[in-house]
Design an enzyme around this catalytic site. Structure first.
Site, PDB file in Angstrom:
ATOM      1  N   CYS A   1       0.841  -1.137  -0.185  1.00  0.00           N
ATOM      2  CA  CYS A   1       0.048   0.092  -0.055  1.00  0.00           C
ATOM      3  C   CYS A   1       0.836   1.270  -0.043  1.00  0.00           C
ATOM      4  O   CYS A   1       2.146   1.188   0.295  1.00  0.00           O
ATOM      5  CB  CYS A   1      -0.882  -0.022   1.133  1.00  0.00           C
ATOM      6  SG  CYS A   1      -1.841  -1.367   1.289  1.00  0.00           S
TER       7      CYS A   1
ATOM      8  N   ARG B   1       1.566   1.420  -5.859  1.00  0.00           N
ATOM      9  CA  ARG B   1       1.572   0.451  -4.802  1.00  0.00           C
ATOM     10  C   ARG B   1       0.492  -0.254  -4.513  1.00  0.00           C
ATOM     11  O   ARG B   1       0.351  -1.233  -3.916  1.00  0.00           O
ATOM     12  CB  ARG B   1       2.388   1.301  -3.531  1.00  0.00           C
ATOM     13  CG  ARG B   1       3.677   2.012  -3.939  1.00  0.00           C
ATOM     14  CD  ARG B   1       4.162   2.703  -2.473  1.00  0.00           C
ATOM     15  NE  ARG B   1       4.232   1.761  -1.463  1.00  0.00           N
ATOM     16  CZ  ARG B   1       5.307   1.081  -1.250  1.00  0.00           C
ATOM     17  NH1 ARG B   1       6.340   1.078  -1.969  1.00  0.00           N
ATOM     18  NH2 ARG B   1       5.475   0.132  -0.220  1.00  0.00           N
TER      19      ARG B   1
ATOM     20  N   TRP C   1      -3.760  -1.802  -1.634  1.00  0.00           N
ATOM     21  CA  TRP C   1      -3.460  -2.941  -2.135  1.00  0.00           C
ATOM     22  C   TRP C   1      -3.997  -4.120  -1.298  1.00  0.00           C
ATOM     23  O   TRP C   1      -3.391  -4.276  -0.296  1.00  0.00           O
ATOM     24  CB  TRP C   1      -2.039  -3.476  -2.396  1.00  0.00           C
ATOM     25  CG  TRP C   1      -2.065  -4.417  -3.409  1.00  0.00           C
ATOM     26  CD1 TRP C   1      -2.240  -4.800  -4.754  1.00  0.00           C
ATOM     27  CD2 TRP C   1      -1.626  -5.883  -3.210  1.00  0.00           C
ATOM     28  NE1 TRP C   1      -2.115  -6.104  -5.203  1.00  0.00           N
ATOM     29  CE2 TRP C   1      -1.660  -6.823  -4.384  1.00  0.00           C
ATOM     30  CE3 TRP C   1      -1.448  -6.641  -1.942  1.00  0.00           C
ATOM     31  CZ2 TRP C   1      -1.367  -8.050  -4.373  1.00  0.00           C
ATOM     32  CZ3 TRP C   1      -1.122  -7.809  -1.918  1.00  0.00           C
ATOM     33  CH2 TRP C   1      -1.089  -8.623  -2.889  1.00  0.00           C
TER      34      TRP C   1
ATOM     35  N   ASN D   1       0.627   0.082   6.007  1.00  0.00           N
ATOM     36  CA  ASN D   1       1.019  -0.867   4.799  1.00  0.00           C
ATOM     37  C   ASN D   1       1.859  -1.889   5.531  1.00  0.00           C
ATOM     38  O   ASN D   1       2.718  -1.769   6.566  1.00  0.00           O
ATOM     39  CB  ASN D   1       2.142  -0.238   4.148  1.00  0.00           C
ATOM     40  CG  ASN D   1       2.860  -0.955   3.041  1.00  0.00           C
ATOM     41  OD1 ASN D   1       2.361  -1.964   2.538  1.00  0.00           O
ATOM     42  ND2 ASN D   1       3.985  -0.692   2.916  1.00  0.00           N
ATOM     43  N   GLY D   2       1.481  -3.120   5.076  1.00  0.00           N
ATOM     44  CA  GLY D   2       2.140  -4.434   5.814  1.00  0.00           C
ATOM     45  C   GLY D   2       1.050  -5.418   6.305  1.00  0.00           C
ATOM     46  O   GLY D   2      -0.338  -5.299   5.786  1.00  0.00           O
TER      47      GLY D   2
ATOM     48  N   GLU E   1      10.371 -14.015 -19.227  1.00  0.00           N
ATOM     49  CA  GLU E   1      10.220 -12.401 -18.983  1.00  0.00           C
ATOM     50  C   GLU E   1       9.250 -12.088 -20.081  1.00  0.00           C
ATOM     51  O   GLU E   1       8.107 -11.165 -19.602  1.00  0.00           O
ATOM     52  CB  GLU E   1      11.488 -11.841 -18.850  1.00  0.00           C
ATOM     53  CG  GLU E   1      11.128 -10.229 -19.087  1.00  0.00           C
ATOM     54  CD  GLU E   1      10.706  -9.941 -17.836  1.00  0.00           C
ATOM     55  OE1 GLU E   1      10.293  -8.676 -17.828  1.00  0.00           O
ATOM     56  OE2 GLU E   1      10.512 -10.636 -16.614  1.00  0.00           O
TER      57      GLU E   1
ATOM     58  N   LYS F   1       5.461 -10.532 -18.817  1.00  0.00           N
ATOM     59  CA  LYS F   1       4.767  -9.111 -19.221  1.00  0.00           C
ATOM     60  C   LYS F   1       3.534  -9.311 -19.753  1.00  0.00           C
ATOM     61  O   LYS F   1       2.759  -8.452 -19.688  1.00  0.00           O
ATOM     62  CB  LYS F   1       5.885  -8.613 -20.435  1.00  0.00           C
ATOM     63  CG  LYS F   1       7.160  -7.935 -19.715  1.00  0.00           C
ATOM     64  CD  LYS F   1       6.928  -6.911 -18.847  1.00  0.00           C
ATOM     65  CE  LYS F   1       7.938  -6.502 -17.781  1.00  0.00           C
ATOM     66  NZ  LYS F   1       7.879  -7.549 -16.489  1.00  0.00           N
TER      67      LYS F   1
ATOM     68  N   GLU G   1       0.809 -10.122 -17.446  1.00  0.00           N
ATOM     69  CA  GLU G   1       0.850  -8.903 -16.284  1.00  0.00           C
ATOM     70  C   GLU G   1      -0.319  -7.849 -16.705  1.00  0.00           C
ATOM     71  O   GLU G   1      -1.237  -7.537 -15.988  1.00  0.00           O
ATOM     72  CB  GLU G   1       1.940  -8.403 -16.059  1.00  0.00           C
ATOM     73  CG  GLU G   1       2.801  -9.127 -15.057  1.00  0.00           C
ATOM     74  CD  GLU G   1       4.379  -8.369 -14.718  1.00  0.00           C
ATOM     75  OE1 GLU G   1       4.476  -8.060 -13.587  1.00  0.00           O
ATOM     76  OE2 GLU G   1       4.827  -7.851 -15.707  1.00  0.00           O
TER      77      GLU G   1
ATOM     78  N   HIS H   1       8.299 -32.636 -24.493  1.00  0.00           N
ATOM     79  CA  HIS H   1       8.033 -32.938 -23.214  1.00  0.00           C
ATOM     80  C   HIS H   1       6.529 -32.828 -22.559  1.00  0.00           C
ATOM     81  O   HIS H   1       6.579 -33.091 -21.522  1.00  0.00           O
ATOM     82  CB  HIS H   1       9.143 -32.966 -22.200  1.00  0.00           C
ATOM     83  CG  HIS H   1      10.485 -33.268 -22.527  1.00  0.00           C
ATOM     84  ND1 HIS H   1      11.038 -34.879 -22.632  1.00  0.00           N
ATOM     85  CD2 HIS H   1      11.586 -32.601 -23.264  1.00  0.00           C
ATOM     86  CE1 HIS H   1      11.942 -34.859 -23.059  1.00  0.00           C
ATOM     87  NE2 HIS H   1      12.428 -33.674 -23.464  1.00  0.00           N
TER      88      HIS H   1
ATOM     89  N   LYS I   1       3.428  -2.272  -7.467  1.00  0.00           N
ATOM     90  CA  LYS I   1       4.912  -2.137  -8.004  1.00  0.00           C
ATOM     91  C   LYS I   1       5.849  -2.562  -7.059  1.00  0.00           C
ATOM     92  O   LYS I   1       6.922  -3.457  -7.222  1.00  0.00           O
ATOM     93  CB  LYS I   1       5.172  -0.564  -8.028  1.00  0.00           C
ATOM     94  CG  LYS I   1       6.571  -0.323  -8.701  1.00  0.00           C
ATOM     95  CD  LYS I   1       6.548  -0.791 -10.266  1.00  0.00           C
ATOM     96  CE  LYS I   1       8.134  -0.463 -10.672  1.00  0.00           C
ATOM     97  NZ  LYS I   1       8.289  -0.967 -12.007  1.00  0.00           N
TER      98      LYS I   1
END
Length: 616
Positions: free
Chosen positions: A2, A27, A75, A101-102, A486, A490, A493, A509, A611
């Protein structure tokens, strides 16, 4: 996760809180709220959804004559993203409010205890417990009440607290979540989860450490040890980048701006570290002795998400250049296995923010086991940089888009030059090879700068044919396997398309069963030492009618015989295959961006993501 902002001073507080929250919305953006003191009352405004919803309901109070307040963008962890669960949260009388935040790990035990004492809870959050716990201890001194309450709290927190009983102070505290003070003695004092919220008002900052508490007044500040209450002497630091560096500069999204900033970010990362003629690497920030570095027998790389992909690339480089084993761990798994670390093992952590909770916990354990820790980070003064034995900054500048772009390529560049530095020190590569590597990476920013605009236009054309697909595969071999991971990350996301990255040789496989005429596959096939193997894997896909998009090296005509969708990456006069991961990352970023844009997705603030992941 947050975002927190607070202000006490001479200016009107509501515009400052809203501006700070705008700069922290990366955030978290499930809900937002603010509180200010007016006419001996704490006035709260909270809204579900993005910050624009809070802005709408606070339009009429922008000019209110209040000069102290707190703001929060959330968040969600405990409780759905509703206005009732939005911060700030108050005590029973609404005389005291908290933003947090936490994660409070023992909140259920505390909530049960406080409920039995008559406290009434109005939300599903863990945060509200803190407000009631402080209320339980408060008499005349807010600082002492906060200290007593937090001694009973288990978990992570960055807090801002306001109380009507002491209307001339804000109390802040941190433990395993970032918190920074902004010092502007002429206008007031600020606090925030991250520096961008402070930059419109000051570049002078003070970073709080774990188990520290701050008392903010309009014209002064002090920091104390949370456990014993003693004052702590703190260093005021100056931030070298300004608020303008975090603006979009005419680009539609921060992500696109940051993709285009990569050439300059690479230049900034490399500047002053490599002699272009000799190839010699100078890293004075590495304060470990030459003896310690030469005695390294193994490297443990620890990171999360995109940074973990950078670590996977470094494994290929380091094992070839240094001839020693390299392990790569996801931060959230690292400390939950039997770690075989000692003083001959170098632990190398990678984090854009320097606050990633899982990675931070890992390096603390590594340090306890005797391993020296070097961190690669973008944020000066962050927790990880303060706790490591040495830090290599990436100098990418502020990255606002949630999906990492320039931070990733700057991490790769930093890992590249650090590997060259160790090879130079340990004499595991001939000087001619080190010189060639140095010249190649110095040339790379100019190559990217020249080719980015044309590359974006070609990728737009490809994206228009594939943006409505439901699934996507990315494949690569060797150094480009991590880039396949990666690229898939992206895409998923920011476009919400299901995408997976695979080592191309692994398709047979199992994953090859997924391939049919409706499955798009992006293949990374540069001219390197596994080129022939990669082509064989691509032919296997073609034989099963997979829709191929290939990214290859300029001049490779064979790719056009396989598919019409071919993107070519330039090959500069001194380019070496070791740099393909940086080079081939760019089209993967642009493809994800263009597809997400065509789908109408929120590119900079994808759902459910934040983020900086500051909770485990």
């Amino acid at each position: 996760m947050c975002g927190i902002v607070g202000y006490i001073g001479t200016r009107k507080v509501v515009p400052i809180l809203l501006e700070g929250l705008k700069r922290l919305e990366y955030r978290g953006y499930d809900s937002a709220g603010l509180v200010y003191l007016q006419d001996k009352r704490l006035i709260k405004h909270r809204a579900q959804g993005k910050l624009t919803n809070l802005e709408k309901i606070t339009e009429e109070v922008l000019g209110v004559e209040s000069h102290i307040g707190l703001g929060h963008t959330r968040w969600a962890t405990h409780g759905a993203p509703t206005s009732e669960n939005a911060h700030p949260h108050g005590d029973c009388k609404d005389d005291l409010v908290v933003v947090h935040n936490g994660i409070i790990e023992n909140y259920q035990v505390l909530k049960t205890e406080l409920s039995k004492k008559g406290h009434i809870f109005l939300s599903e959050t863990d945060t509200e417990v803190i407000a009631h716990l402080i209320e339980e201890y408060i008499d005349k001194d807010l600082v002492q009440a906060v200290r007593k309450a937090l001694k009973r709290v288990k978990g992570s927190f960055a807090l801002g607290v306001l109380w009507l009983g002491q209307p001339d102070i804000i109390v802040a505290a941190r433990n395993h979540s970032p918190l920074v003070l902004g010092i502007n003695n002429s206008d007031g004092t600020l606090l925030a989860s991250d520096v961008p919220a402070l930059l419109p008002y000051t570049r002078k900052v003070v970073y709080l450490e774990d188990r520290e508490l701050a008392v903010l007044r309009s014209d002064s500040w002090e920091v104390r040890n949370l456990d014993n209450g003693r004052k702590v002497k703190k260093k005021v630091q100056t931030i070298t980048w300004n608020a303008g560096m975090a603006e979009k500069a005419g680009y539609k999204h921060f992500m696109l701006k940051e993709i285009y900033e990569q050439p300059q970010a690479l230049i900034n990362t490399l500047r002053g570290r490599i002699d272009p003629l000799s190839g010699k690497v100078e890293l004075p920030e590495i304060t470990l002795s030459q003896k310690e570095l030469k005695n390294i027998e193994r490297i443990a790389l620890v990171a999360c998400g995109t940074s973990w992909h950078a670590a996977l690339v470094a494994k290929y480089w380091y094992e070839e250049w240094l001839g020693i084993p390299v392990e790569v761990d996801i931060g959230s798994e690292f400390r939950y296995r039997k770690l075989l670390l000692n003083k001959k093992v170098l632990t190398l952590s990678i984090s854009q923010s320097g606050e990633t909770a899982d990675t931070l916990a890992g390096i603390r354990l590594a340090s306890q086991l005797g391993s020296k820790v070097i961190t690669i980070c973008n944020v000066v003064g962050s927790t990880m940089t303060r706790e490591a034995d040495a830090t290599l900054y990436t100098h990418a500048g502020p990255e606002i888009g949630v999906a990492s772009t320039k931070a990733f390529t700057s991490q790769l560049a930093t890992l590249f030059i650090f590997g060259s530095y160790l090879a130079q020190m340990k004499k595991t590569l001939p000087s001619s090879r080190i010189t060639k590597l140095a010249q190649a990476i110095i040339e790379l920013p100019a190559v990217l700068e020249e080719n980015l605009p044309g590359l974006q236009q070609k990728i737009k054309d490809v994206a228009e044919q594939f943006y409505d697909c439901r699934n996507f595969l990315f494949v690569g071999r060797g150094l480009n396997f991590p880039i396949a991971l990666e690229g898939a990350l992206k895409l998923k996301e920011i476009s919400y398309i299901h995408a997976e990255g695979y080592a191309a040789g692994e398709l047979k496989h199992g994953p090859i069963a997924l391939i049919d005429k409706d499955m798009p596959i992006l293949g990374l096939v540069p001219k390197d030492n596994v080129y022939e193997k990669s082509i064989s894997n691509i032919e296997e896909i073609k034989a099963r009618q997979g829709q191929l998009i290939l990214i290859g090296t300029q001049g490779d005509r064979q790719l056009k015989k396989i598919t019409d969708h071919v993107l070519y990456m330039p090959k500069g006069p001194t380019m070496v295959p070791e740099l393909n991961p940086i080079l081939f990352t760019i089209p993967a970023q642009l493809l994800a961006y263009e597809i997400a844009s065509l789908r109408g997705c929120d590119v900079d603030q994808p759902r459910n993501l934040a983020k900086s992941v500051t909770v485990e």
